[in-house]
Design a protein around this motif. Structure first.
Motif, PDB file in Angstrom:
ATOM      1  N   ALA A  20      -9.306  21.847   3.932  1.00 51.86           N
ATOM      2  CA  ALA A  20      -8.073  21.174   5.293  1.00 51.86           C
ATOM      3  C   ALA A  20      -8.766  19.312   4.869  1.00 51.86           C
ATOM      4  O   ALA A  20      -8.198  18.437   5.308  1.00 51.86           O
ATOM      5  N   GLY A  21      -9.832  19.116   4.634  1.00 58.34           N
ATOM      6  CA  GLY A  21     -10.643  17.940   4.511  1.00 58.34           C
ATOM      7  C   GLY A  21      -9.925  17.004   3.917  1.00 58.34           C
ATOM      8  O   GLY A  21      -9.530  15.964   4.319  1.00 58.34           O
ATOM      9  N   ARG A  22      -8.679  16.979   3.152  1.00 55.11           N
ATOM     10  CA  ARG A  22      -8.393  16.867   1.947  1.00 55.11           C
ATOM     11  C   ARG A  22      -7.063  16.319   2.713  1.00 55.11           C
ATOM     12  O   ARG A  22      -6.526  15.158   2.680  1.00 55.11           O
ATOM     13  N   TYR A  23      -6.260  16.839   3.338  1.00 50.81           N
ATOM     14  CA  TYR A  23      -5.378  16.244   4.597  1.00 50.81           C
ATOM     15  C   TYR A  23      -5.941  15.410   5.867  1.00 50.81           C
ATOM     16  O   TYR A  23      -5.020  14.288   5.831  1.00 50.81           O
ATOM     17  N   TRP A  24      -6.676  15.767   5.657  1.00 50.08           N
ATOM     18  CA  TRP A  24      -6.949  15.190   7.528  1.00 50.08           C
ATOM     19  C   TRP A  24      -8.016  13.307   7.196  1.00 50.08           C
ATOM     20  O   TRP A  24      -7.269  12.500   7.322  1.00 50.08           O
ATOM     21  N   LEU A  25      -8.217  13.599   5.387  1.00 48.03           N
ATOM     22  CA  LEU A  25      -8.139  12.361   5.097  1.00 48.03           C
ATOM     23  C   LEU A  25      -6.724  11.367   4.523  1.00 48.03           C
ATOM     24  O   LEU A  25      -6.923  10.347   5.204  1.00 48.03           O
ATOM     25  N   ILE A  26      -6.170  11.596   4.068  1.00 46.95           N
ATOM     26  CA  ILE A  26      -5.111  11.797   3.975  1.00 46.95           C
ATOM     27  C   ILE A  26      -3.743  10.454   5.578  1.00 46.95           C
ATOM     28  O   ILE A  26      -3.213   9.784   5.704  1.00 46.95           O
ATOM     29  N   TRP A  27      -4.317  11.873   6.354  1.00 48.96           N
ATOM     30  CA  TRP A  27      -3.584  11.738   7.122  1.00 48.96           C
ATOM     31  C   TRP A  27      -4.613  10.552   8.344  1.00 48.96           C
ATOM     32  O   TRP A  27      -4.018   9.363   8.543  1.00 48.96           O
ATOM     33  N   GLY A  28      -6.268  10.598   7.685  1.00 47.57           N
ATOM     34  CA  GLY A  28      -6.700   8.961   8.446  1.00 47.57           C
ATOM     35  C   GLY A  28      -5.742   8.189   8.164  1.00 47.57           C
ATOM     36  O   GLY A  28      -6.165   6.772   8.220  1.00 47.57           O
ATOM     37  N   VAL A  29      -5.987   8.140   6.054  1.00 49.20           N
ATOM     38  CA  VAL A  29      -5.466   6.870   5.754  1.00 49.20           C
ATOM     39  C   VAL A  29      -4.210   6.299   6.261  1.00 49.20           C
ATOM     40  O   VAL A  29      -3.424   5.174   6.608  1.00 49.20           O
ATOM     41  N   LEU A  30      -3.274   7.562   6.182  1.00 44.89           N
ATOM     42  CA  LEU A  30      -1.630   7.094   7.033  1.00 44.89           C
ATOM     43  C   LEU A  30      -1.751   6.611   8.200  1.00 44.89           C
ATOM     44  O   LEU A  30      -0.929   5.340   8.144  1.00 44.89           O
ATOM     45  N   VAL A  35      -1.348   0.925  11.739  1.00 43.27           N
ATOM     46  CA  VAL A  35      -2.232   0.483  12.784  1.00 43.27           C
ATOM     47  C   VAL A  35      -2.002  -1.336  12.155  1.00 43.27           C
ATOM     48  O   VAL A  35      -1.888  -2.224  12.636  1.00 43.27           O
ATOM     49  N   VAL A  36      -1.598  -0.731  10.471  1.00 43.92           N
ATOM     50  CA  VAL A  36      -1.512  -1.950   9.902  1.00 43.92           C
ATOM     51  C   VAL A  36      -0.645  -3.087   9.761  1.00 43.92           C
ATOM     52  O   VAL A  36      -0.525  -4.063   9.704  1.00 43.92           O
ATOM     53  N   THR A  37       0.397  -2.171   9.962  1.00 47.12           N
ATOM     54  CA  THR A  37       1.861  -2.247   9.944  1.00 47.12           C
ATOM     55  C   THR A  37       1.693  -2.852  11.395  1.00 47.12           C
ATOM     56  O   THR A  37       3.158  -4.096  11.450  1.00 47.12           O
ATOM     57  N   VAL A  38       1.447  -1.826  12.210  1.00 44.47           N
ATOM     58  CA  VAL A  38       2.306  -2.626  13.317  1.00 44.47           C
ATOM     59  C   VAL A  38       1.541  -3.634  14.021  1.00 44.47           C
ATOM     60  O   VAL A  38       2.152  -4.811  14.864  1.00 44.47           O
ATOM     61  N   VAL A  39       0.583  -4.571  13.528  1.00 45.69           N
ATOM     62  CA  VAL A  39      -0.420  -5.280  13.538  1.00 45.69           C
ATOM     63  C   VAL A  39       0.470  -6.685  13.214  1.00 45.69           C
ATOM     64  O   VAL A  39       0.146  -7.944  13.215  1.00 45.69           O
ATOM     65  N   THR A  40       0.586  -6.314  11.997  1.00 43.24           N
ATOM     66  CA  THR A  40       0.985  -7.282  11.020  1.00 43.24           C
ATOM     67  C   THR A  40       2.521  -7.977  11.360  1.00 43.24           C
ATOM     68  O   THR A  40       2.949  -9.149  11.217  1.00 43.24           O
ATOM     69  N   GLY A  41       3.246  -6.655  11.974  1.00 50.25           N
ATOM     70  CA  GLY A  41       4.804  -6.745  12.392  1.00 50.25           C
ATOM     71  C   GLY A  41       4.419  -8.083  13.653  1.00 50.25           C
ATOM     72  O   GLY A  41       5.606  -8.337  13.713  1.00 50.25           O
ATOM     73  N   LEU A  52       4.738  -7.455   2.235  1.00 51.25           N
ATOM     74  CA  LEU A  52       3.227  -6.878   2.621  1.00 51.25           C
ATOM     75  C   LEU A  52       4.136  -4.948   3.310  1.00 51.25           C
ATOM     76  O   LEU A  52       3.614  -4.361   3.455  1.00 51.25           O
ATOM     77  N   ALA A  53       4.956  -5.609   4.478  1.00 48.31           N
ATOM     78  CA  ALA A  53       5.182  -4.309   5.077  1.00 48.31           C
ATOM     79  C   ALA A  53       6.058  -3.119   3.720  1.00 48.31           C
ATOM     80  O   ALA A  53       5.705  -1.546   3.752  1.00 48.31           O
ATOM     81  N   ILE A  54       6.928  -4.126   2.516  1.00 52.86           N
ATOM     82  CA  ILE A  54       7.233  -2.576   1.088  1.00 52.86           C
ATOM     83  C   ILE A  54       6.638  -2.037   0.971  1.00 52.86           C
ATOM     84  O   ILE A  54       5.827  -0.601   0.665  1.00 52.86           O
ATOM     85  N   VAL A  55       5.207  -3.255   1.223  1.00 55.57           N
ATOM     86  CA  VAL A  55       3.880  -1.990  -0.625  1.00 55.57           C
ATOM     87  C   VAL A  55       3.248  -1.396   0.321  1.00 55.57           C
ATOM     88  O   VAL A  55       3.330  -0.180   0.231  1.00 55.57           O
ATOM     89  N   ILE A  56       3.415  -1.787   2.068  1.00 53.86           N
ATOM     90  CA  ILE A  56       2.298  -0.238   2.724  1.00 53.86           C
ATOM     91  C   ILE A  56       3.455   0.762   3.442  1.00 53.86           C
ATOM     92  O   ILE A  56       2.709   2.197   2.925  1.00 53.86           O
ATOM     93  N   ALA A  57       4.904   0.649   3.105  1.00 53.17           N
ATOM     94  CA  ALA A  57       5.885   1.486   3.636  1.00 53.17           C
ATOM     95  C   ALA A  57       5.925   2.459   1.613  1.00 53.17           C
ATOM     96  O   ALA A  57       5.845   3.305   2.270  1.00 53.17           O
ATOM     97  N   THR A  58       5.766   1.791   0.860  1.00 54.36           N
ATOM     98  CA  THR A  58       5.343   2.066  -0.353  1.00 54.36           C
ATOM     99  C   THR A  58       4.956   3.088  -0.913  1.00 54.36           C
ATOM    100  O   THR A  58       4.364   3.961  -1.239  1.00 54.36           O
ATOM    101  N   VAL A  59       3.020   2.616  -0.055  1.00 54.79           N
ATOM    102  CA  VAL A  59       2.360   3.380  -0.148  1.00 54.79           C
ATOM    103  C   VAL A  59       1.928   4.015   0.352  1.00 54.79           C
ATOM    104  O   VAL A  59       1.300   5.524   0.029  1.00 54.79           O
ATOM    105  N   LYS A  60       2.662   4.586   1.618  1.00 54.18           N
ATOM    106  CA  LYS A  60       2.628   5.578   2.333  1.00 54.18           C
ATOM    107  C   LYS A  60       3.381   6.731   2.583  1.00 54.18           C
ATOM    108  O   LYS A  60       2.912   8.209   2.642  1.00 54.18           O
ATOM    109  N   GLY A  61       4.445   6.244   1.315  1.00 59.07           N
ATOM    110  CA  GLY A  61       4.922   7.757   0.930  1.00 59.07           C
ATOM    111  C   GLY A  61       5.112   8.212   0.184  1.00 59.07           C
ATOM    112  O   GLY A  61       5.068   8.941  -0.608  1.00 59.07           O
ATOM    113  N   THR A  62       4.016   7.561  -0.571  1.00 56.89           N
ATOM    114  CA  THR A  62       3.620   7.758  -2.154  1.00 56.89           C
ATOM    115  C   THR A  62       2.570   8.747  -1.230  1.00 56.89           C
ATOM    116  O   THR A  62       2.431  10.589  -2.094  1.00 56.89           O
TER     117      THR A  62
END
Length: 149
Positions: A20-30, A35-41, A52-62
């Motif tokens: 489950a460690g991998r899923y917790w790590l990915i969840w933390g990154v998401l 938070v970065v999306t909200v702050v920069t928004g 920046l918003a498109i890049v962040i959304a693409t990384v999250k979706g990936t």
């Protein structure tokens, strides 16, 4: 039993469970990316805010498709379909932006960042009513003054 587009090796790999460690790590990154999306928004970033918003959304979706949908564990056609879909999404974003950026001045909507035309005043100024916007009413010289009571 394997799914139709999976090989026996993929079926064997799917039976191996990861911690489950991998899923917790990915969840933390998401969460950090959210938070970065909200702050920069809330910031005014006119030059690269949309990018920046498109890049962040693409990384999250990936990250979601690779790890939570287990695409990282698959081989072959599944990865090819994912890569081709990413290419088409990038093309669907770049082509309209390039079209808008290369139009002649009059074709861009007034008030957009690509146009130096001003948006039309739709009655939001200080003067309102029939003769708003600085236009003075016509003076009628032949009419008598209105009686005052």
């Amino acid at each position: 039993m394997a799914i139709a587009n999976e090989s026996h090796q993929e079926e064997k790999n799917m039976n191996e469970h990861h911690g489950a460690g991998r899923y917790w790590l990915i969840w933390g990154v998401l969460l950090v990316l959210t938070v970065v999306t909200v702050v920069t928004g809330r910031m005014h970033l006119p030059s690269f805010g949309l990018l920046l918003a498109i890049v962040i959304a693409t990384v999250k979706g990936t990250l979601v498709t690779l790890y939570f949908m287990h695409l990282a564990e698959h081989q072959g056609v599944n990865r090819l379909i994912f890569a081709v879909s990413i290419v088409f999404v990038v093309l669907a974003l770049i082509i309209p932006m390039a079209d808008l950026g290369t139009r002649f001045r009059g074709a861009n909507p007034p008030g957009s960042q690509y146009s130096d035309l001003q948006p039309p005043d739709i009655g939001t100024g200080a003067q309102r009513g029939r003769f708003g916007g600085g236009v003075q009413p016509p003076e009628l010289k032949d009419t008598p003054p209105a009686p005052s009571h």
